[in-house]
Design a protein around this motif. Structure first.
Motif, PDB file in Angstrom:
ATOM      1  N   THR A 185      71.831  54.318 -20.745  1.00 52.47           N
ATOM      2  CA  THR A 185      70.602  55.095 -20.908  1.00 52.47           C
ATOM      3  C   THR A 185      70.098  54.956 -22.345  1.00 52.47           C
ATOM      4  OG1 THR A 185      71.352  56.689 -19.239  1.00 52.47           O
ATOM      5  CG2 THR A 185      69.574  57.399 -20.706  1.00 52.47           C
ATOM      6  N   PRO A 198      74.192  57.815 -17.288  1.00 49.07           N
ATOM      7  CA  PRO A 198      74.742  56.455 -17.235  1.00 49.07           C
ATOM      8  C   PRO A 198      74.820  55.853 -18.638  1.00 49.07           C
ATOM      9  CG  PRO A 198      73.163  56.772 -15.480  1.00 49.07           C
ATOM     10  CD  PRO A 198      73.071  57.993 -16.347  1.00 49.07           C
ATOM     11  N   TYR A 209      66.697  59.301 -15.336  1.00 48.67           N
ATOM     12  CA  TYR A 209      66.220  60.054 -14.174  1.00 48.67           C
ATOM     13  C   TYR A 209      67.338  60.456 -13.222  1.00 48.67           C
ATOM     14  CZ  TYR A 209      61.561  59.199 -15.828  1.00 48.67           C
ATOM     15  OH  TYR A 209      60.426  59.196 -16.612  1.00 48.67           O
ATOM     16  N   THR A 210      68.584  60.087 -13.564  1.00 48.24           N
ATOM     17  CA  THR A 210      69.757  60.587 -12.845  1.00 48.24           C
ATOM     18  C   THR A 210      70.785  61.022 -13.871  1.00 48.24           C
ATOM     19  OG1 THR A 210      69.402  59.085 -10.969  1.00 48.24           O
ATOM     20  CG2 THR A 210      71.581  60.079 -11.188  1.00 48.24           C
ATOM     21  N   LYS A 217      76.610  54.642 -11.259  1.00 41.97           N
ATOM     22  CA  LYS A 217      75.933  53.473 -10.720  1.00 41.97           C
ATOM     23  C   LYS A 217      74.408  53.627 -10.654  1.00 41.97           C
ATOM     24  CE  LYS A 217      79.813  51.691  -8.003  1.00 41.97           C
ATOM     25  NZ  LYS A 217      80.298  51.294  -6.648  1.00 41.97           N
ATOM     26  N   ALA A 218      73.905  54.782 -11.089  1.00 38.87           N
ATOM     27  CA  ALA A 218      72.452  55.012 -11.054  1.00 38.87           C
ATOM     28  C   ALA A 218      71.765  54.199 -12.145  1.00 38.87           C
ATOM     29  CB  ALA A 218      72.168  56.498 -11.251  1.00 38.87           C
ATOM     30  N   SER A 219      70.466  54.002 -11.990  1.00 37.76           N
ATOM     31  CA  SER A 219      69.683  53.315 -13.015  1.00 37.76           C
ATOM     32  C   SER A 219      69.777  54.099 -14.323  1.00 37.76           C
ATOM     33  CB  SER A 219      68.222  53.201 -12.585  1.00 37.76           C
ATOM     34  OG  SER A 219      68.100  52.424 -11.417  1.00 37.76           O
ATOM     35  N   ALA A 220      69.986  53.376 -15.406  1.00 38.15           N
ATOM     36  CA  ALA A 220      70.163  54.018 -16.717  1.00 38.15           C
ATOM     37  C   ALA A 220      68.804  54.267 -17.362  1.00 38.15           C
ATOM     38  CB  ALA A 220      71.037  53.142 -17.610  1.00 38.15           C
ATOM     39  N   ASP A 221      68.009  55.122 -16.727  1.00 42.16           N
ATOM     40  CA  ASP A 221      66.637  55.363 -17.198  1.00 42.16           C
ATOM     41  C   ASP A 221      66.375  56.841 -17.486  1.00 42.16           C
ATOM     42  OD1 ASP A 221      66.704  56.353 -14.628  1.00 42.16           O
ATOM     43  OD2 ASP A 221      65.272  54.911 -13.802  1.00 42.16           O
TER      44      ASP A 221
END
Length: 340
Positions: A276, A273, A101-102, A95-99
């Motif tokens: 990404t 994610p 950074y997670t 569920k983290a931002s697909a950027d």
């Protein structure tokens, strides 16, 4: 020029102007995205680990975090999210931002098994919501026992369980993890029963319980246990590999003891994610592969019984995980294993 022609020309001018504006905006957006990808990372990256500190997944994550920071110039921070057999970490990563950074350092339990065993309660679908970046390492597994537990082999353990019904217990990294499922296979094949004691913190919590005699036996990775076995704080009943391990030459394999198809040798892998951007995924893949190719890194991991096993591409690793997810799903359905 009549009014209709004038009106039509005005409408066309508006359409052309709008298209031009959209084209400019798109080019600016693409340029910014490309620049952002080229500069990635520009701030700290989180590496989520599904277990407490101390286990194999945590160990490889911490080795990797230091070297990723050196290679890419930003901190890669390990974030231990233990609990729910790894599902807390899975959900946080999916569920983290697909950027970019997670990221998630997962394994065969979290990313290939949980989707089936927790099908009714897991709010995310790992095979859909996460993509693989690369496999990291593979680790042989063993069956270990507390030193206070009398049996010293799988056959002796089975005989003991038959003489002491209801008294055998075993540890796992949580409901539905492969140490849990592997023991279920063994119990079924041996026609014995045992009590399952799950530890949400993985090996970091399982080891103290085994060494203290709180639990008697467990399937567990050798990387987490080799020092305790060598020091006499745990004893190995069996190894999972096809042949005896050079580190434990006196410990027979499961096959030698009559159970050739029982036991799983683990892998650890890096995930992101699903949405990404591909350039970020490819950059991470190339960087991690280069890090794990370093002779000193391979030697250090080998001393901890971890064999570097990187994937040729993110697509290859994603495909492998999805194939294993399907295979474990068939086993779970055939044996009517369901965890609420």
């Amino acid at each position: 020029m009549d009014r209709f022609t004038v009106a039509r020309q005005a409408a066309l001018d508006v359409i052309v102007a709008t298209l031009r504006a959209l084209l400019v905006a798109t080019l600016v957006s693409l340029s910014a995205a490309a620049q952002s990808t080229d500069q990635y990372p520009t701030h700290p990256v989180k590496l989520i680990v599904p277990y407490a500190p101390g286990g194999a997944t945590d160990i490889i994550a911490r080795h990797l975090s230091v070297r990723l920071q050196d290679a890419l110039g930003q901190p890669f921070v390990v974030d231990n999210r233990a609990g729910a057999s790894g599902n807390i970490a899975l959900e946080a990563a999916a569920k983290a931002s697909a950027d970019g950074y997670t990221l998630l350092v997962g394994n065969v339990s979290t990313n290939a098994i949980n989707e089936s065993t927790f099908a009714d309660v897991l709010p995310v679908k790992p095979s859909r919501d996460l993509i693989g970046i690369t496999k990291l390492v593979e680790i042989p597994h063993v069956v270990v026992a507390a030193t206070t537990f009398a049996p010293s082999s799988i056959r002796e353990m089975i005989d003991w369980a038959k003489r002491n019904p209801g008294k055998l217990n075993y540890a796992s990294a949580g409901l539905g993890t492969y140490p849990h499922l592997d023991m279920l296979k063994l119990l079924k094949a041996a026609r014995i029963e045992a009590t399952h004691i799950p530890y949400k913190g993985g090996a970091g919590q399982m080891l103290p319980a085994l060494m203290s005699g709180e639990v008697q036996v467990s399937f567990i990775n050798l990387s987490s246990t080799i020092e305790q076995i060598r020091a006499g704080r745990l004893k190995a009943l069996a190894t999972i590999m096809p042949a005896r391990l050079p580190e434990l030459p006196n410990v027979p394999t499961m096959a030698e003891q009559g159970f050739p198809d029982i036991g799983t040798n683990a892998w650890q892998g890096l995930f992101a994610p699903a949405a990404t951007p591909k350039p970020i995924v490819d950059k991470l893949h190339a960087t991690v592969v280069a890090i794990l190719a370093q002779p000193e890194m391979k030697d250090m991991l080998a001393k901890q019984l971890m064999t570097v096993a990187v994937s040729a591409s993110p697509q290859e690793f994603t495909g492998q995980v999805r194939a294993e997810t399907q295979s474990w799903g068939e086993f779970v359905r055939e044996n009517k294993i369901k965890i609420d």
